[in-house]
Design a protein around this motif. Structure first.
Motif, PDB file in Angstrom:
ATOM      1  N   GLY A 187       0.831  -1.204   0.000  1.00  0.00           N
ATOM      2  CA  GLY A 187       0.000   0.000   0.000  1.00  0.00           C
ATOM      3  C   GLY A 187       0.861   1.248   0.000  1.00  0.00           C
ATOM      4  O   GLY A 187       1.867   1.304   0.701  1.00  0.00           O
ATOM      5  N   ASN A 188       0.475   2.215  -0.792  1.00  0.00           N
ATOM      6  CA  ASN A 188       1.166   3.505  -0.808  1.00  0.00           C
ATOM      7  C   ASN A 188       0.146   4.627  -0.638  1.00  0.00           C
ATOM      8  O   ASN A 188      -1.028   4.455  -0.977  1.00  0.00           O
ATOM      9  N   PRO A 189       0.587   5.799  -0.149  1.00  0.00           N
ATOM     10  CA  PRO A 189      -0.331   6.928  -0.034  1.00  0.00           C
ATOM     11  C   PRO A 189      -0.822   7.336  -1.423  1.00  0.00           C
ATOM     12  O   PRO A 189      -0.232   6.966  -2.439  1.00  0.00           O
ATOM     13  N   PRO A 190      -1.915   8.125  -1.466  1.00  0.00           N
ATOM     14  CA  PRO A 190      -2.397   8.604  -2.773  1.00  0.00           C
ATOM     15  C   PRO A 190      -1.277   9.306  -3.533  1.00  0.00           C
ATOM     16  O   PRO A 190      -0.410   9.947  -2.934  1.00  0.00           O
ATOM     17  N   ALA A 191      -1.289   9.177  -4.868  1.00  0.00           N
ATOM     18  CA  ALA A 191      -0.267   9.807  -5.706  1.00  0.00           C
ATOM     19  C   ALA A 191      -0.372  11.329  -5.568  1.00  0.00           C
ATOM     20  O   ALA A 191      -1.472  11.876  -5.544  1.00  0.00           O
ATOM     21  N   ALA A 192       0.778  11.998  -5.465  1.00  0.00           N
ATOM     22  CA  ALA A 192       0.786  13.442  -5.210  1.00  0.00           C
ATOM     23  C   ALA A 192       1.202  14.209  -6.463  1.00  0.00           C
ATOM     24  O   ALA A 192       2.195  14.923  -6.450  1.00  0.00           O
ATOM     25  N   TYR A 193       0.469  14.044  -7.549  1.00  0.00           N
ATOM     26  CA  TYR A 193       0.788  14.797  -8.764  1.00  0.00           C
ATOM     27  C   TYR A 193       0.175  16.194  -8.682  1.00  0.00           C
ATOM     28  O   TYR A 193      -0.932  16.354  -8.165  1.00  0.00           O
ATOM     29  N   PRO A 194       0.869  17.207  -9.208  1.00  0.00           N
ATOM     30  CA  PRO A 194       0.282  18.552  -9.217  1.00  0.00           C
ATOM     31  C   PRO A 194      -1.033  18.561  -9.994  1.00  0.00           C
ATOM     32  O   PRO A 194      -1.134  17.936 -11.057  1.00  0.00           O
TER      33      PRO A 194
ATOM     34  N   GLU B 296      -5.076  19.964 -15.273  1.00  0.00           N
ATOM     35  CA  GLU B 296      -5.791  21.196 -15.647  1.00  0.00           C
ATOM     36  C   GLU B 296      -5.152  21.869 -16.864  1.00  0.00           C
ATOM     37  O   GLU B 296      -5.823  22.117 -17.872  1.00  0.00           O
ATOM     38  N   GLN B 297      -3.854  22.189 -16.766  1.00  0.00           N
ATOM     39  CA  GLN B 297      -3.213  22.897 -17.882  1.00  0.00           C
ATOM     40  C   GLN B 297      -2.530  21.977 -18.888  1.00  0.00           C
ATOM     41  O   GLN B 297      -2.202  22.397 -19.985  1.00  0.00           O
ATOM     42  N   GLY B 298      -2.298  20.757 -18.480  1.00  0.00           N
ATOM     43  CA  GLY B 298      -1.611  19.830 -19.381  1.00  0.00           C
ATOM     44  C   GLY B 298      -0.124  19.788 -19.092  1.00  0.00           C
ATOM     45  O   GLY B 298       0.401  20.583 -18.312  1.00  0.00           O
ATOM     46  N   ILE B 299       0.544  18.865 -19.729  1.00  0.00           N
ATOM     47  CA  ILE B 299       1.950  18.590 -19.411  1.00  0.00           C
ATOM     48  C   ILE B 299       2.832  18.666 -20.658  1.00  0.00           C
ATOM     49  O   ILE B 299       2.357  18.716 -21.788  1.00  0.00           O
ATOM     50  N   ARG B 300       4.111  18.641 -20.378  1.00  0.00           N
ATOM     51  CA  ARG B 300       5.147  18.553 -21.414  1.00  0.00           C
ATOM     52  C   ARG B 300       5.777  17.161 -21.327  1.00  0.00           C
ATOM     53  O   ARG B 300       6.078  16.690 -20.236  1.00  0.00           O
ATOM     54  N   LEU B 301       5.940  16.518 -22.470  1.00  0.00           N
ATOM     55  CA  LEU B 301       6.583  15.199 -22.514  1.00  0.00           C
ATOM     56  C   LEU B 301       8.065  15.342 -22.807  1.00  0.00           C
ATOM     57  O   LEU B 301       8.448  16.084 -23.721  1.00  0.00           O
ATOM     58  N   PHE B 302       8.884  14.597 -22.110  1.00  0.00           N
ATOM     59  CA  PHE B 302      10.302  14.517 -22.442  1.00  0.00           C
ATOM     60  C   PHE B 302      10.482  13.502 -23.577  1.00  0.00           C
ATOM     61  O   PHE B 302       9.974  12.393 -23.497  1.00  0.00           O
TER      62      PHE B 302
ATOM     63  N   ILE C  64      -6.353  11.193 -16.822  1.00  0.00           N
ATOM     64  CA  ILE C  64      -5.892  11.747 -18.106  1.00  0.00           C
ATOM     65  C   ILE C  64      -5.167  13.072 -17.882  1.00  0.00           C
ATOM     66  O   ILE C  64      -5.647  13.924 -17.140  1.00  0.00           O
ATOM     67  N   TRP C  65      -4.010  13.215 -18.503  1.00  0.00           N
ATOM     68  CA  TRP C  65      -3.307  14.492 -18.573  1.00  0.00           C
ATOM     69  C   TRP C  65      -3.246  14.927 -20.028  1.00  0.00           C
ATOM     70  O   TRP C  65      -2.716  14.183 -20.879  1.00  0.00           O
TER      71      TRP C  65
ATOM     72  N   PRO D  26     -11.284  19.564 -27.001  1.00  0.00           N
ATOM     73  CA  PRO D  26     -12.572  19.206 -26.388  1.00  0.00           C
ATOM     74  C   PRO D  26     -12.736  17.703 -26.120  1.00  0.00           C
ATOM     75  O   PRO D  26     -13.335  17.326 -25.111  1.00  0.00           O
ATOM     76  N   LEU D  27     -12.215  16.857 -26.994  1.00  0.00           N
ATOM     77  CA  LEU D  27     -12.380  15.418 -26.751  1.00  0.00           C
ATOM     78  C   LEU D  27     -11.545  14.984 -25.544  1.00  0.00           C
ATOM     79  O   LEU D  27     -11.981  14.163 -24.726  1.00  0.00           O
ATOM     80  N   THR D  28     -10.351  15.569 -25.423  1.00  0.00           N
ATOM     81  CA  THR D  28      -9.518  15.307 -24.243  1.00  0.00           C
ATOM     82  C   THR D  28     -10.287  15.671 -22.976  1.00  0.00           C
ATOM     83  O   THR D  28     -10.342  14.894 -22.016  1.00  0.00           O
ATOM     84  N   ARG D  29     -10.907  16.867 -22.987  1.00  0.00           N
ATOM     85  CA  ARG D  29     -11.639  17.312 -21.791  1.00  0.00           C
ATOM     86  C   ARG D  29     -12.831  16.400 -21.493  1.00  0.00           C
ATOM     87  O   ARG D  29     -13.114  16.091 -20.328  1.00  0.00           O
ATOM     88  N   LYS D  30     -13.498  15.983 -22.538  1.00  0.00           N
ATOM     89  CA  LYS D  30     -14.662  15.113 -22.347  1.00  0.00           C
ATOM     90  C   LYS D  30     -14.244  13.778 -21.699  1.00  0.00           C
ATOM     91  O   LYS D  30     -14.857  13.323 -20.728  1.00  0.00           O
ATOM     92  N   LEU D  31     -13.198  13.180 -22.254  1.00  0.00           N
ATOM     93  CA  LEU D  31     -12.750  11.896 -21.719  1.00  0.00           C
ATOM     94  C   LEU D  31     -12.136  12.055 -20.326  1.00  0.00           C
ATOM     95  O   LEU D  31     -12.250  11.177 -19.468  1.00  0.00           O
TER      96      LEU D  31
END
Lengths: 271, 271
Positions: B106-113, B118-124, B241-242, B256-261
């Motif tokens: 068991g681990n604590p809930p994931a602590a992602y910002p 909300e704003q989306g991410i950058r992929l390396f 989803i991010w 919009p499809l990203t937001r819907k899903l």
């Protein structure tokens, strides 16, 4: 004999170890005779190369000393060293400050039939192909599901080893051995830049061949080339050399170069 | 919370476990809310598929019951199940009578910002490529050195995930996510017949898209196609989803499809 973890007797491992979670580590399987770990320098060279390529921090001289102490206590047998990246947090990101965890396990001497070395063996033609990954090629790392799948392909005792090709059908190695062939007096073994494990006995045989002025080729090998070989053998640092007599419909005699190198390998492992 | 091994509280593992020796096993990472393991059926379907393909004996209904009991005790967090082939003898050959060993952590809930969603991410853009191995493709097995190497390629917090291509340069997935793109209203994700992990959230999104009559393509994806995508997002069963806003010089809007899903995924993970 008890296992050691980081130099201390232990019978269990942290459940957070990244060796378990991701196969994030390396191993070496070392023959021990008369309290000595055999071909130790070559094992440590490969281990150091693996640590460097996977960025696992490890004190190779400390590992050397531990292997020597452990071997002295076990006397005869097979010593397995597993070096993991130690405990992990959640997620794949390795902690750059983590120290490798050293796990030593002693096993009795390998009980292979003497006939494997004397009369030679038959290889099972494995359907499991080795995937191409240059970042891991040559390393004896803990991601070994391909070998598990390949070894599960046969249960009979007629086949002492299996032949593994890569995804493109190149002849690479055995499941737990490297493979050599001889053609027109030239000793040939697979180039391991894409996949495969760069075995310690393979390195030793290449070194011995050079000393004996036997011409050597490290190259891509096709099934066709295997078919036309004058001699074929497999090797590893525990059993030495086994002549290969057959694989599926292919047959080879046990040749003079195989016997010559086998005698040398036997001397090294009888040290 | 204590780990469980085969249903009993435990803090350590046998040093003979084949999960450690060879990465011979599977895992699932399961979000737990209000004492419930989420998307449990999908996790168990993938696990059963892995057991069948690797020939690991496991009682899936017993595992279901254990996951439910463990989740009930932990309440909130992330539950990791590791299923190994259990203890091994020396050598790769699997014991056909071996029972899988169940490890629950068991681990604590994931602590992602929250900003990732909300704003989306950058992929390396990872240089580590996924190797092609159809026998293991889709499985969440314990041979994860490629992900370890890929995740080690960046340390900055500007990149929340990495993009992984296969050896032929096809766009496959993130390091710990699957990837989707949208083009002309069609939802596209990589065919995972050669490599990659068939994620539980990916399966759920494909199912939801079908229910919503959104056209779906499961196919090979080139970097060119990624470049011309209208929307890109990554997903997994812990964070949902991010949206992906950028990868190296490529940029996309949050569509919009990203937001819907994403709304649907959030509902599933807030259960």
């Amino acid at each position: 004999m008890d296992c050691w973890v980081d130099g201390q007797p232990a019978d269990a491992l942290s459940l957070k170890d990244r060796g378990l979670a991701y196969g994030d580590g390396l191993f070496e399987t070392i023959a021990v005779r008369g309290g000595q770990p055999l071909l130790l320098d070559r094992h440590l060279i490969r281990l150091a190369d693996g640590c460097s390529r996977l960025a696992i921090a490890a004190d190779i001289e400390l590992i050397r000393a531990e292997l020597q102490s452990y071997a002295a206590a076990m006397g005869e047998g097979v010593l397995k060293l597993i070096l993991t990246r130690g405990d992990g947090l959640r997620g794949y990101a390795p902690d750059p400050s983590a120290q490798g965890r050293r796990i030593l396990q002693g096993n009795p001497p390998a009980a292979y039939p003497a006939a494997h070395g004397e009369q030679g063996i038959r290889l099972f033609p494995c359907a499991t192909r080795l995937s191409v990954q240059s970042l891991l090629a040559g390393l004896k790392h803990l991601n070994r599901l391909e070998q598990v799948l390949a070894r599960a392909e046969w249960q009979d005792s007629e086949h002492a080893e299996g032949l593994m090709l890569d995804q493109a059908g190149r002849v690479i190695e055995g499941v737990f051995s490297n493979l050599f062939l001889v053609r027109d007096g030239v000793l040939v073994t697979a180039d391991l830049k894409r996949c495969g494990v760069a075995g310690v006995m393979r390195a030793e045989i290449l070194f011995q061949a050079e000393s004996l002025a036997i011409p050597v080729q490290i190259t891509d090998i096709s099934l066709d080339q295997l078919q036309w070989a004058d001699e074929v053998f497999v090797c590893n640092s525990v059993y030495g050399i086994w002549p290969v007599r057959a694989c599926a419909a292919l047959h080879w005699p046990v040749g003079p170069l195989t016997r010559k190198l086998q005698t040398i390998a036997r001397t090294l492992l009888d040290a």
